[in-house]
Design an enzyme around this catalytic site. Structure first.
Site, PDB file in Angstrom:
ATOM      1  N   SER A 139       0.853  -1.194   0.000  1.00 15.82           N
ATOM      2  CA  SER A 139       0.000   0.000   0.000  1.00 15.82           C
ATOM      3  C   SER A 139       0.882   1.235   0.000  1.00 15.82           C
ATOM      4  O   SER A 139       1.991   1.219   0.567  1.00 15.82           O
ATOM      5  CB  SER A 139      -0.883   0.028   1.255  1.00 15.82           C
ATOM      6  OG  SER A 139      -1.538   1.289   1.366  1.00 15.82           O
ATOM      7  N   TYR A 153      -1.632  -0.411  10.197  1.00 12.28           N
ATOM      8  CA  TYR A 153      -1.803  -0.888   8.815  1.00 12.28           C
ATOM      9  C   TYR A 153      -0.593  -0.490   7.974  1.00 12.28           C
ATOM     10  O   TYR A 153      -0.027  -1.307   7.237  1.00 12.28           O
ATOM     11  CB  TYR A 153      -3.092  -0.288   8.241  1.00 12.28           C
ATOM     12  CG  TYR A 153      -3.293  -0.544   6.756  1.00 12.28           C
ATOM     13  CD1 TYR A 153      -3.716  -1.784   6.295  1.00 12.28           C
ATOM     14  CD2 TYR A 153      -3.066   0.470   5.824  1.00 12.28           C
ATOM     15  CE1 TYR A 153      -3.904  -2.017   4.937  1.00 12.28           C
ATOM     16  CE2 TYR A 153      -3.258   0.253   4.468  1.00 12.28           C
ATOM     17  CZ  TYR A 153      -3.681  -0.994   4.030  1.00 12.28           C
ATOM     18  OH  TYR A 153      -3.858  -1.218   2.682  1.00 12.28           O
TER      19      TYR A 153
END
Ligand code: NAP
Length: 244
Positions: A139, A153
């Site tokens: 990501s 995350y």
């Protein structure tokens, strides 16, 4: 390349788009899902409509038993595994580090990091005699840090970036290429699952291209990294993020 492509988290979003595109380009597809059976079945129907074999494999990547169950289903099919897209992943509700519980951190790292490594391990064991391609879905958060939203995350995805480099070095001589993609703000259900259904649209103004990306735009990059067109590419991390 063709052959059997295993995609974790193929019941929705980016994984589902990769599954449909892989079938259109001649791959048989193992659709790994956790809870969304209806979504996985819809993807399987599209894979079969494209003339390819679809294996529907339920399994939780966060546990060793779940990973073993996934690969038992792959092995019973018998076809050699040529590609893995390590895509299953979760976010959580926005929180500061001072609010994060141990249970939240365990879930995040069990699914996003340990699950991805265990799945890659099993794939390498099955690819090392013939070669293959692994694409890990990281990501842009791995670069941005996601402060005030989900630092856990972001940290889990940064782990995926360096895992990609290390594993690519380990298996290059066995003909296995390992690369990663860092999607930016992509319009999928993951934002609603993190409690912010309009997160991608709200942040789109921060993207140099001034829009969110689509799951298909990410899938195009995944399919390229899987293909022989990327035969000399390994250990790379490719941003698909509109410049952000
Ligand atoms: P999504 O639509 O929510 O898809 C997530 C997938 O992961 C679902 O198929 C889900 O399966 C699966 N999954 C979750 N926990 C699992 C578990 N324990 N075991 C097996 N599968 C599990 O989200 P997405 O946006 O397509 O995300 C796909 C990947 O892209 C993730 O790794 C995410 O971090 C990454 N990413 C997304 C964005 C974005 O803006 N959308 C940006 C950067 C990176 P079930 O629904 O069947 O449970």
């Amino acid at each position: 390349m063709g052959g059997l492509c295993l995609i974790t988290g193929a019941s929705s979003g980016i994984g589902a788009a990769v599954a449909r595109m892989a079938a259109a380009r001649g791959y048989d597809v193992a659709i790994i899902y956790h809870s969304n059976r209806a979504g996985a079945e819809a993807v399987a129907a599209d894979v079969r409509a494209a003339g390819q074999t679809a294996l529907l494999c339920p399994g939780d990547v966060a546990t060793p038993e779940g990973v073993a169950a996934i690969f038992a289903q792959i092995d019973s099919h018998g076809a050699p595994l040529t590609a893995l897209v390590n895509n299953a992943g979760v976010v959580d509700l926005p929180a500061r580090v001072t609010e994060m519980t141990h249970a939240r951190l365990r879930r995040m790292f069990d699914i996003n990091v340990i699950g991805a490594i265990l799945v890659a391990k099993e794939a390498v064991l099955r690819m090392q005699d013939r070669g293959g391609a692994i694409v890990n879905i990281s990501s842009a958060a791995a670069r941005l840090g996601s402060g005030g939203q989900y630092v856990d995350y972001a940290a889990s995805k940064a782990a995926i970036d360096i895992f990609t480099k290390g594993l690519s070095d380990e298996v290059a001589a066995s003909g296995i290429r390992v690369n990663a993609i860092r999607p930016g703000l992509i319009d999928t259900e993951i934002h609603a699952k993190g409690g912010l259904p309009d997160r991608a649209q709200k942040l789109a103004h921060m993207v140099p291209m001034k829009r969110t990306g689509t799951a298909e735009e990410v899938a195009e990059a995944v399919l390229w990294l899987m293909s022989d067109a990327a035969a000399y590419v390994t250990g790379a991390v490719l941003d698909v993020s509109g410049g952000r």
